[in-house]
Design an enzyme around this catalytic site. Structure first.
Site, PDB file in Angstrom:
ATOM      1  N   LYS A  11      44.740  37.157  51.327  1.00 43.85           N
ATOM      2  CA  LYS A  11      45.614  36.030  51.545  1.00 43.85           C
ATOM      3  C   LYS A  11      46.819  36.565  52.010  1.00 43.85           C
ATOM      4  O   LYS A  11      47.194  37.786  52.030  1.00 43.85           O
ATOM      5  CB  LYS A  11      45.623  35.056  50.318  1.00 43.85           C
ATOM      6  N   TYR A  51      39.591  24.683  52.691  1.00 38.53           N
ATOM      7  CA  TYR A  51      39.787  24.106  51.564  1.00 38.53           C
ATOM      8  C   TYR A  51      39.500  22.544  51.497  1.00 38.53           C
ATOM      9  O   TYR A  51      40.089  21.858  50.345  1.00 38.53           O
ATOM     10  CB  TYR A  51      41.175  24.418  50.945  1.00 38.53           C
ATOM     11  N   ASN A 114      47.734  34.128  45.040  1.00 34.12           N
ATOM     12  CA  ASN A 114      46.903  34.994  44.173  1.00 34.12           C
ATOM     13  C   ASN A 114      45.996  36.237  45.092  1.00 34.12           C
ATOM     14  O   ASN A 114      44.753  36.348  44.620  1.00 34.12           O
ATOM     15  CB  ASN A 114      46.062  34.225  43.150  1.00 34.12           C
ATOM     16  N   HIS A 117      40.663  35.331  48.078  1.00 32.37           N
ATOM     17  CA  HIS A 117      39.647  34.387  48.012  1.00 32.37           C
ATOM     18  C   HIS A 117      38.297  34.952  48.006  1.00 32.37           C
ATOM     19  O   HIS A 117      38.190  35.776  48.741  1.00 32.37           O
ATOM     20  CB  HIS A 117      39.685  33.268  49.205  1.00 32.37           C
ATOM     21  N   GLU A 128      30.963  29.160  53.994  1.00 29.78           N
ATOM     22  CA  GLU A 128      32.206  29.809  54.337  1.00 29.78           C
ATOM     23  C   GLU A 128      32.039  30.736  55.464  1.00 29.78           C
ATOM     24  O   GLU A 128      33.041  31.239  56.382  1.00 29.78           O
ATOM     25  CB  GLU A 128      32.759  30.543  53.095  1.00 29.78           C
TER      26      GLU A 128
HETATM   27  N1  UDP Z   1      45.245  27.174  43.339  1.00 31.08           N
HETATM   28  C1  UDP Z   1      46.467  26.679  42.987  1.00 31.08           C
HETATM   29  N2  UDP Z   1      46.885  26.013  41.692  1.00 31.08           N
HETATM   30  C2  UDP Z   1      45.880  25.735  40.863  1.00 31.08           C
HETATM   31  C3  UDP Z   1      44.754  25.939  41.130  1.00 31.08           C
HETATM   32  C4  UDP Z   1      44.156  26.811  42.362  1.00 31.08           C
HETATM   33  O1  UDP Z   1      47.362  26.971  43.704  1.00 31.08           O
HETATM   34  O2  UDP Z   1      46.201  25.221  39.704  1.00 31.08           O
HETATM   35  C5  UDP Z   1      44.780  27.740  44.373  1.00 31.08           C
HETATM   36  C6  UDP Z   1      44.568  29.225  44.280  1.00 31.08           C
HETATM   37  O3  UDP Z   1      45.219  29.966  45.424  1.00 31.08           O
HETATM   38  C7  UDP Z   1      43.081  29.488  44.163  1.00 31.08           C
HETATM   39  C8  UDP Z   1      42.500  28.091  45.130  1.00 31.08           C
HETATM   40  O4  UDP Z   1      43.520  27.165  44.895  1.00 31.08           O
HETATM   41  O5  UDP Z   1      42.654  30.478  44.556  1.00 31.08           O
HETATM   42  C9  UDP Z   1      41.093  27.939  44.975  1.00 31.08           C
HETATM   43  O6  UDP Z   1      41.291  27.313  43.622  1.00 31.08           O
HETATM   44  P1  UDP Z   1      39.706  27.772  42.997  1.00 31.08           P
HETATM   45  O7  UDP Z   1      39.818  26.843  41.650  1.00 31.08           O
HETATM   46  O8  UDP Z   1      38.447  27.294  43.868  1.00 31.08           O
HETATM   47  O9  UDP Z   1      40.137  29.319  42.448  1.00 31.08           O
HETATM   48  P2  UDP Z   1      39.327  30.592  43.108  1.00 31.08           P
HETATM   49  O10 UDP Z   1      37.863  30.287  43.706  1.00 31.08           O
HETATM   50  O11 UDP Z   1      40.003  31.039  44.139  1.00 31.08           O
HETATM   51  O12 UDP Z   1      39.334  31.676  41.978  1.00 31.08           O
END
Ligand code: UDP
Length: 142
Positions: A11, A51, A114, A117, A128
């Site tokens: 990211k 997303y 974070n 992805h 994807e």
């Molecule tokens: N995210 C966020 N706030 C939250 C939860 C998720 O900003 O409370 C963002 C974060 O960047 C995350 C992405 O949304 O990586 C997708 O969420 P998911 O639950 O799918 O997590 P991942 O699969 O990326 O661990």
């Protein structure tokens, strides 16, 4: 064990930290092969489309803004149990909860920014990968 592919995105925060190579080294050390890769500045529409599953979530708008704040590095990874193996390397979504030594524990600042992805299942990974790469851009290295 099954040979799988998964989609990885480094990211904008991690690209800005200049740690693409360090993250790639972790993939390679774990036996994951990069079979397609591109750096890209996502458009708003591309980030929203990627997303779309989160479009009703309260963090959606901020997530899209973050994902278009700078270029991302997108790759398809291939290997045995690639989906779970990659999720293990990434660590928990919230870096505060991510296990020591994971990519998010080492490189992520917050749950919003974070670092990486990763697809969450084989079917999701197929969709994807196809979102960003045409079939001839993905090179099997099995
Ligand atoms: N995210 C966020 N706030 C939250 C939860 C998720 O900003 O409370 C963002 C974060 O960047 C995350 C992405 O949304 O990586 C997708 O969420 P998911 O639950 O799918 O997590 P991942 O699969 O990326 O661990």
């Amino acid at each position: 064990m099954a040979l799988e592919r998964t989609l990885s995105i480094i990211k904008p925060d991690a690209v800005a930290k200049n740690v693409i190579g360090q993250i790639y080294a972790r993939f390679e050390a774990a036996g994951l092969k990069i079979v397609a890769a591109k750096m890209k500045q996502l458009s708003r529409a591309e980030a929203e489309g990627f997303y779309a599953v989160h479009s009703a979530r309260p963090f959606f708008k901020a997530l899209v803004e973050f994902m278009i704040s700078g270029p991302v590095m997108i790759q398809a990874l291939e290997g045995e149990n690639a989906v779970l193996k990659h999720r293990d390397l990434m660590g928990a979504t919230n870096p505060k909860e991510a296990a020591a030594g994971t990519i998010r524990a080492d490189f992520a600042d917050s749950i919003d920014a974070n670092a990486v992805h990763g697809s969450d299942a084989v079917d999701t990974a197929k969709n994807e990968i196809a979102y960003f790469f045409s079939a001839i851009e993905v090179n099997s290295r099995a």
